[in-house]
Design a protein around this motif. Structure first.
Motif, PDB file in Angstrom:
ATOM      1  N   GLU A  69      34.657  -7.797  -7.615  1.00  0.00           N
ATOM      2  CA  GLU A  69      35.449  -6.572  -7.641  1.00  0.00           C
ATOM      3  C   GLU A  69      34.847  -5.447  -6.794  1.00  0.00           C
ATOM      4  O   GLU A  69      35.527  -4.462  -6.480  1.00  0.00           O
ATOM      5  N   ALA A  70      33.594  -5.577  -6.427  1.00  0.00           N
ATOM      6  CA  ALA A  70      32.921  -4.516  -5.669  1.00  0.00           C
ATOM      7  C   ALA A  70      33.489  -4.415  -4.257  1.00  0.00           C
ATOM      8  O   ALA A  70      33.701  -5.416  -3.577  1.00  0.00           O
ATOM      9  N   LYS A  71      33.730  -3.182  -3.829  1.00  0.00           N
ATOM     10  CA  LYS A  71      34.251  -2.925  -2.481  1.00  0.00           C
ATOM     11  C   LYS A  71      33.202  -2.296  -1.572  1.00  0.00           C
ATOM     12  O   LYS A  71      33.317  -2.371  -0.348  1.00  0.00           O
ATOM     13  N   SER A  72      32.206  -1.650  -2.163  1.00  0.00           N
ATOM     14  CA  SER A  72      31.178  -0.977  -1.364  1.00  0.00           C
ATOM     15  C   SER A  72      29.810  -1.206  -1.985  1.00  0.00           C
ATOM     16  O   SER A  72      29.683  -1.376  -3.203  1.00  0.00           O
ATOM     17  N   VAL A  73      28.788  -1.192  -1.136  1.00  0.00           N
ATOM     18  CA  VAL A  73      27.394  -1.240  -1.592  1.00  0.00           C
ATOM     19  C   VAL A  73      26.684  -0.010  -1.043  1.00  0.00           C
ATOM     20  O   VAL A  73      26.613   0.179   0.176  1.00  0.00           O
ATOM     21  N   ILE A  74      26.200   0.816  -1.940  1.00  0.00           N
ATOM     22  CA  ILE A  74      25.413   1.989  -1.551  1.00  0.00           C
ATOM     23  C   ILE A  74      23.954   1.568  -1.526  1.00  0.00           C
ATOM     24  O   ILE A  74      23.369   1.249  -2.558  1.00  0.00           O
ATOM     25  N   MET A  75      23.373   1.520  -0.338  1.00  0.00           N
ATOM     26  CA  MET A  75      21.982   1.095  -0.184  1.00  0.00           C
ATOM     27  C   MET A  75      21.086   2.318  -0.059  1.00  0.00           C
ATOM     28  O   MET A  75      21.391   3.258   0.668  1.00  0.00           O
ATOM     29  N   LEU A  76      19.971   2.272  -0.798  1.00  0.00           N
ATOM     30  CA  LEU A  76      19.073   3.418  -0.854  1.00  0.00           C
ATOM     31  C   LEU A  76      17.636   3.001  -0.615  1.00  0.00           C
ATOM     32  O   LEU A  76      17.222   1.913  -1.012  1.00  0.00           O
ATOM     33  N   ALA A  77      16.893   3.873   0.050  1.00  0.00           N
ATOM     34  CA  ALA A  77      15.482   3.634   0.330  1.00  0.00           C
ATOM     35  C   ALA A  77      14.654   4.738  -0.307  1.00  0.00           C
ATOM     36  O   ALA A  77      15.015   5.914  -0.235  1.00  0.00           O
ATOM     37  N   GLU A  78      13.545   4.341  -0.933  1.00  0.00           N
ATOM     38  CA  GLU A  78      12.634   5.297  -1.546  1.00  0.00           C
ATOM     39  C   GLU A  78      11.224   5.050  -1.013  1.00  0.00           C
ATOM     40  O   GLU A  78      10.719   3.931  -1.074  1.00  0.00           O
ATOM     41  N   SER A  79      10.592   6.083  -0.508  1.00  0.00           N
ATOM     42  CA  SER A  79       9.298   5.951   0.134  1.00  0.00           C
ATOM     43  C   SER A  79       8.156   5.868  -0.879  1.00  0.00           C
ATOM     44  O   SER A  79       8.159   6.554  -1.898  1.00  0.00           O
ATOM     45  N   TYR A  80       7.173   5.001  -0.558  1.00  0.00           N
ATOM     46  CA  TYR A  80       5.938   4.965  -1.349  1.00  0.00           C
ATOM     47  C   TYR A  80       4.724   4.978  -0.411  1.00  0.00           C
ATOM     48  O   TYR A  80       3.670   4.427  -0.710  1.00  0.00           O
ATOM     49  N   THR A  81       4.858   5.645   0.719  1.00  0.00           N
ATOM     50  CA  THR A  81       3.810   5.695   1.733  1.00  0.00           C
ATOM     51  C   THR A  81       2.461   6.107   1.136  1.00  0.00           C
ATOM     52  O   THR A  81       2.374   7.129   0.449  1.00  0.00           O
ATOM     53  N   PRO A  82       1.411   5.326   1.374  1.00  0.00           N
ATOM     54  CA  PRO A  82       0.093   5.678   0.817  1.00  0.00           C
ATOM     55  C   PRO A  82      -0.484   6.920   1.487  1.00  0.00           C
ATOM     56  O   PRO A  82      -0.202   7.208   2.657  1.00  0.00           O
ATOM     57  N   ASP A  83      -1.314   7.651   0.742  1.00  0.00           N
ATOM     58  CA  ASP A  83      -1.947   8.857   1.270  1.00  0.00           C
ATOM     59  C   ASP A  83      -3.096   8.530   2.219  1.00  0.00           C
ATOM     60  O   ASP A  83      -3.411   9.319   3.108  1.00  0.00           O
ATOM     61  N   GLU A  84      -3.727   7.372   2.011  1.00  0.00           N
ATOM     62  CA  GLU A  84      -4.892   7.001   2.809  1.00  0.00           C
ATOM     63  C   GLU A  84      -4.677   5.634   3.452  1.00  0.00           C
ATOM     64  O   GLU A  84      -3.661   4.963   3.197  1.00  0.00           O
ATOM     65  N   ASN A  85      -5.637   5.219   4.247  1.00  0.00           N
ATOM     66  CA  ASN A  85      -5.566   3.927   4.915  1.00  0.00           C
ATOM     67  C   ASN A  85      -5.453   2.809   3.879  1.00  0.00           C
ATOM     68  O   ASN A  85      -6.376   2.591   3.089  1.00  0.00           O
ATOM     69  N   PRO A  86      -4.338   2.070   3.844  1.00  0.00           N
ATOM     70  CA  PRO A  86      -4.158   1.038   2.820  1.00  0.00           C
ATOM     71  C   PRO A  86      -5.107  -0.145   2.970  1.00  0.00           C
ATOM     72  O   PRO A  86      -5.277  -0.937   2.047  1.00  0.00           O
ATOM     73  N   MET A  87      -5.743  -0.260   4.127  1.00  0.00           N
ATOM     74  CA  MET A  87      -6.629  -1.397   4.371  1.00  0.00           C
ATOM     75  C   MET A  87      -8.089  -1.088   4.037  1.00  0.00           C
ATOM     76  O   MET A  87      -8.950  -1.964   4.142  1.00  0.00           O
ATOM     77  N   ALA A  88      -8.362   0.136   3.608  1.00  0.00           N
ATOM     78  CA  ALA A  88      -9.749   0.506   3.325  1.00  0.00           C
ATOM     79  C   ALA A  88     -10.350  -0.353   2.218  1.00  0.00           C
ATOM     80  O   ALA A  88     -11.534  -0.719   2.267  1.00  0.00           O
ATOM     81  N   ALA A  89      -9.538  -0.694   1.212  1.00  0.00           N
ATOM     82  CA  ALA A  89     -10.050  -1.479   0.079  1.00  0.00           C
ATOM     83  C   ALA A  89     -10.455  -2.887   0.491  1.00  0.00           C
ATOM     84  O   ALA A  89     -11.334  -3.493  -0.129  1.00  0.00           O
ATOM     85  N   VAL A  90      -9.830  -3.424   1.529  1.00  0.00           N
ATOM     86  CA  VAL A  90     -10.123  -4.794   1.963  1.00  0.00           C
ATOM     87  C   VAL A  90     -11.562  -4.917   2.454  1.00  0.00           C
ATOM     88  O   VAL A  90     -12.170  -5.991   2.365  1.00  0.00           O
ATOM     89  N   ALA A  91     -12.112  -3.831   2.951  1.00  0.00           N
ATOM     90  CA  ALA A  91     -13.478  -3.868   3.475  1.00  0.00           C
ATOM     91  C   ALA A  91     -14.534  -3.825   2.378  1.00  0.00           C
ATOM     92  O   ALA A  91     -15.700  -4.141   2.621  1.00  0.00           O
ATOM     93  N   ARG A  92     -14.142  -3.465   1.158  1.00  0.00           N
ATOM     94  CA  ARG A  92     -15.104  -3.362   0.049  1.00  0.00           C
ATOM     95  C   ARG A  92     -15.074  -4.687  -0.713  1.00  0.00           C
ATOM     96  O   ARG A  92     -14.380  -4.836  -1.719  1.00  0.00           O
ATOM     97  N   THR A  93     -15.821  -5.641  -0.249  1.00  0.00           N
ATOM     98  CA  THR A  93     -15.653  -7.030  -0.694  1.00  0.00           C
ATOM     99  C   THR A  93     -16.043  -7.293  -2.146  1.00  0.00           C
ATOM    100  O   THR A  93     -15.661  -8.326  -2.700  1.00  0.00           O
ATOM    101  N   ASP A  94     -16.821  -6.408  -2.764  1.00  0.00           N
ATOM    102  CA  ASP A  94     -17.124  -6.617  -4.178  1.00  0.00           C
ATOM    103  C   ASP A  94     -16.197  -5.794  -5.081  1.00  0.00           C
ATOM    104  O   ASP A  94     -16.444  -5.653  -6.273  1.00  0.00           O
ATOM    105  N   HIS A  95     -15.137  -5.266  -4.470  1.00  0.00           N
ATOM    106  CA  HIS A  95     -14.081  -4.563  -5.191  1.00  0.00           C
ATOM    107  C   HIS A  95     -12.760  -5.259  -4.894  1.00  0.00           C
ATOM    108  O   HIS A  95     -12.640  -5.999  -3.918  1.00  0.00           O
ATOM    109  N   GLY A  96     -11.773  -5.046  -5.732  1.00  0.00           N
ATOM    110  CA  GLY A  96     -10.488  -5.690  -5.543  1.00  0.00           C
ATOM    111  C   GLY A  96      -9.517  -4.849  -4.723  1.00  0.00           C
ATOM    112  O   GLY A  96      -9.453  -3.626  -4.882  1.00  0.00           O
ATOM    113  N   ALA A  97      -8.783  -5.502  -3.845  1.00  0.00           N
ATOM    114  CA  ALA A  97      -7.742  -4.839  -3.061  1.00  0.00           C
ATOM    115  C   ALA A  97      -6.392  -5.125  -3.710  1.00  0.00           C
ATOM    116  O   ALA A  97      -5.962  -6.276  -3.787  1.00  0.00           O
TER     117      ALA A  97
END
Length: 347
Positions: A69-97
């Motif tokens: 029965e649907a005639k239209s789809v309203i598509m929406l985007a919501e941002s969750y952009t990180p404040d800092e470099n998201p890859m920084a945790a990967v370099a801390r190998t005894d911590h979890g990313a």
């Protein structure tokens, strides 16, 4: 309503007021290519243990069947952009990313509440006879193809949505409605010759541009995959214990990323590269307490600690050997197997 264009403009304005970064409209049947692409994906076994993708191909391949029965789809985007470099945790190998989206509240709950508020506004502004259904990643809806059809962005070579206006750090939600609303033009591909996302993948999970083999994807392996992970892939996980952001972080279009409007997406202090030793010691009750309200809670203590032990095995930190050793006789076979593997690696 006599002026649908004027109403659509008000709808978009209301969506932005709710916290979405963009709102576009398409038809449920505007994604005819999805059925064939999904069939190839399943035929190659790229879906791994995600059996529901094969079982619901008819709906996921043709969203018009989900609710005829649907005639239209309203598509929406919501941002969750990180404040800092998201890859920084990967370099801390005894911590979890932990993947950026999972470092705080469960986005399913936050986005769905916004969608429901927008849907209620839609009914109030039109008619009690207007029907709506809201979806956010929990139903067989091809959100990314629909988002491209509506003009929110395009599916990049990493298969995620990319936008020239807000990069690729976004959640997608949809409102299906019986209203016949004016549609937006689809967004063309702007990836060009760039291969940054493909070369960034630690496990080579892209057999070709715009194709992803979930069986090699770290997000799939750490979240959806049950049981032990193949031995050849374990060293490639690094310290990624829930999800992976490598291909997203590599996208050059993120120079246009929009800051998250909801502070509940900002990383909790205890989930921003938490020590692996602390996480490995979690029993079921402690796991549920720590991850209450988090999307991580869905995978359960056993699968999560399994991931932590793989990270410990990759840490090259002998001080963590005793932590892994203590779990070699765990009641869960996958945890015990991962613990023994970690001990062997650190030895």
């Amino acid at each position: 309503m006599t002026d649908l264009a004027e109403f659509k403009a008000r709808l978009v304005q209301q969506a932005i007021a709710e916290g979405f970064v963009s709102c576009r409209i398409c038809r449920p049947w505007d994604v005819p290519e999805v059925a064939d692409r999904l069939a190839v994906f399943v035929e190659h076994g790229f879906h791994g243990q995600m059996g529901w993708m094969a079982e619901r191909q008819n709906w996921r391949g043709d969203p018009a069947q989900l609710w005829p029965e649907a005639k239209s789809v309203i598509m929406l985007a919501e941002s969750y952009t990180p404040d800092e470099n998201p890859m920084a945790a990967v370099a801390r190998t005894d911590h979890g990313a932990i993947s950026v989206y999972a470092r705080n509240k469960d986005y399913h709950d936050l986005v769905k509440k916004r969608l429901k508020r927008l849907a209620r506004w839609l009914i109030a502004e039109t008619s009690a006879q207007t029907e709506v259904k809201v979806f956010v990643d929990t139903a067989p809806v091809p959100e990314k193809p629909l988002a491209q059809a509506a003009g929110l962005g395009w599916q990049g070579k990493h298969t995620n949505l990319v936008s020239r206006d807000f990069g690729n750090w976004v959640f997608l939600g949809s409102v299906f409605t019986t209203l016949d609303l004016p549609v937006d033009p689809p967004e063309p591909d702007h990836c060009g010759s760039c291969r940054s996302c493909l070369t960034a993948c630690p496990t080579d999970a892209f057999p070709a541009p715009y194709q992803m083999d979930a069986r090699r994807c770290i997000s799939y392996l750490t979240i959806e995959h049950k049981g032990p992970i193949d031995a050849e892939l374990r060293p490639l996980l690094g310290n990624r214990i829930y999800g992976c952001d490598d291909c997203l972080a590599a996208c050059p279009w993120n120079k246009f990323a929009v800051a998250a409007s909801d502070m509940r997406y900002a990383a909790r202090d205890d989930l921003d590269a938490p020590p692996l030793a602390d996480l490995a010691r979690l029993d079921d009750a402690a796991f549920r307490s720590v991850f209450s309200g988090s999307p991580i809670k869905r995978i359960g203590r056993d699968r999560f600690v399994r991931n932590v032990l793989y990270a410990i095995g990759n840490s090259e930190n002998p001080a963590l050997t005793q932590v892994a050793q203590a779990l070699c006789d765990d009641d869960d076979p996958s945890v015990a197997d991962a613990a023994k593997w970690a001990v062997d690696r650190l030895s």
